[in-house]
Scaffold this motif. Structure first.
Motif, PDB file in Angstrom:
ATOM      1  N   ILE A  91       0.843  -1.185   0.000  1.00  0.00           N
ATOM      2  CA  ILE A  91       0.000   0.000   0.000  1.00  0.00           C
ATOM      3  C   ILE A  91       0.881   1.239   0.000  1.00  0.00           C
ATOM      4  CG2 ILE A  91      -1.771   1.264   1.287  1.00  0.00           C
ATOM      5  CD1 ILE A  91      -2.611  -1.480   2.450  1.00  0.00           C
ATOM      6  N   SER A  92       0.555   2.172  -0.919  1.00  0.00           N
ATOM      7  CA  SER A  92       1.286   3.434  -0.957  1.00  0.00           C
ATOM      8  C   SER A  92       0.286   4.583  -0.936  1.00  0.00           C
ATOM      9  CB  SER A  92       2.176   3.516  -2.197  1.00  0.00           C
ATOM     10  OG  SER A  92       1.412   3.426  -3.366  1.00  0.00           O
ATOM     11  N   VAL A  93       0.701   5.656  -0.266  1.00  0.00           N
ATOM     12  CA  VAL A  93      -0.116   6.856  -0.150  1.00  0.00           C
ATOM     13  C   VAL A  93       0.582   7.964  -0.909  1.00  0.00           C
ATOM     14  CG1 VAL A  93      -1.090   8.534   1.451  1.00  0.00           C
ATOM     15  CG2 VAL A  93      -0.972   6.130   2.102  1.00  0.00           C
ATOM     16  N   LEU A 107      -1.451   6.942   6.050  1.00  0.00           N
ATOM     17  CA  LEU A 107      -2.611   6.177   5.588  1.00  0.00           C
ATOM     18  C   LEU A 107      -3.902   6.643   6.264  1.00  0.00           C
ATOM     19  CD1 LEU A 107      -3.661   3.903   3.795  1.00  0.00           C
ATOM     20  CD2 LEU A 107      -3.210   2.325   5.671  1.00  0.00           C
ATOM     21  N   ALA A 141      -5.116   9.939   4.666  1.00  0.00           N
ATOM     22  CA  ALA A 141      -5.285   9.960   3.214  1.00  0.00           C
ATOM     23  C   ALA A 141      -6.735   9.714   2.812  1.00  0.00           C
ATOM     24  CB  ALA A 141      -4.391   8.902   2.573  1.00  0.00           C
ATOM     25  N   VAL A 143      -9.955   5.466   1.198  1.00  0.00           N
ATOM     26  CA  VAL A 143      -9.582   5.180   2.589  1.00  0.00           C
ATOM     27  C   VAL A 143     -10.645   5.762   3.508  1.00  0.00           C
ATOM     28  CG1 VAL A 143      -7.822   5.507   4.358  1.00  0.00           C
ATOM     29  CG2 VAL A 143      -7.142   5.269   1.972  1.00  0.00           C
ATOM     30  N   ALA A 189      -5.497   5.625  -1.677  1.00  0.00           N
ATOM     31  CA  ALA A 189      -4.244   4.882  -1.586  1.00  0.00           C
ATOM     32  C   ALA A 189      -4.168   3.930  -2.777  1.00  0.00           C
ATOM     33  CB  ALA A 189      -4.165   4.102  -0.288  1.00  0.00           C
TER      34      ALA A 189
END
Length: 165
Positions: free
Chosen positions: A18-20, A51, A54, A76, A57
């Motif tokens: 998972i990237s934000v 996270l 945000a 999110v 994501a």
């Protein structure tokens, strides 16, 4: 409407990258729940910077062989302690949490009291998931980030000459 590949990957997910925003993708433990993923982070739990704050994501899911099979954008939604959704989801998440000290109820109380965040990641319909053959060709591997845990170890001290045989 999600694809069959995404639905199946969501059902089987135990780990997701998972990237934000433009941040690095982090491997996070997740719990699948009704076509969504639930993630806990905070003190005493996994580290997921940004996270909880945000709105979106990027989620990368792997297949049975361990390789990347789908990339999707997810909305999110943070679950607040004391809410109806928290009361439904947090105990299920705590029961699935391996190596947690205490019962599921104690873990949920600890999460609420220490400021841990529980978020639900729901794939968005506006942007279709990226699947084969459109997946990125590169490995996605990045250089290791600097960390104080990585230190150079000195060579062992030897008082006398060591004879080789």
């Amino acid at each position: 409407m999600t694809s069959a590949v995404l639905d199946e990957a969501l059902k089987k997910a135990a780990l997701a990258w998972i990237s934000v925003a433009d941040g690095p993708a982090l491997a996070l433990w997740v719990m699948p729940l009704d076509g969504t993923l639930v993630v806990v982070s905070g003190p005493g739990e996994q580290h997921a910077p940004g996270l909880a704050e945000a709105a979106r994501a990027t989620v990368r899911l792997r297949g049975d062989t361990g390789g990347l099979i789908v990339v999707t954008e997810a909305a999110v939604a943070r679950l607040t302690p004391g809410s109806e959704e928290w009361a439904e989801v947090a105990p299920q998440l705590a029961a699935k949490r391996l190596n947690a000290s205490g019962t599921a109820e104690e873990v949920v109380q600890r999460w609420a009291s220490t400021g841990c965040t529980v978020v639900r990641l729901t794939p968005v319909d506006e942007q279709p998931p990226v699947e084969r053959p459109d997946l990125p060709a590169d490995s996605g591997a990045a250089e290791p980030r600097e960390t104080p845990a990585r230190v150079e170890t000195p060579r062992p001290f030897r008082l006398h000459r060591v004879k080789r045989r």
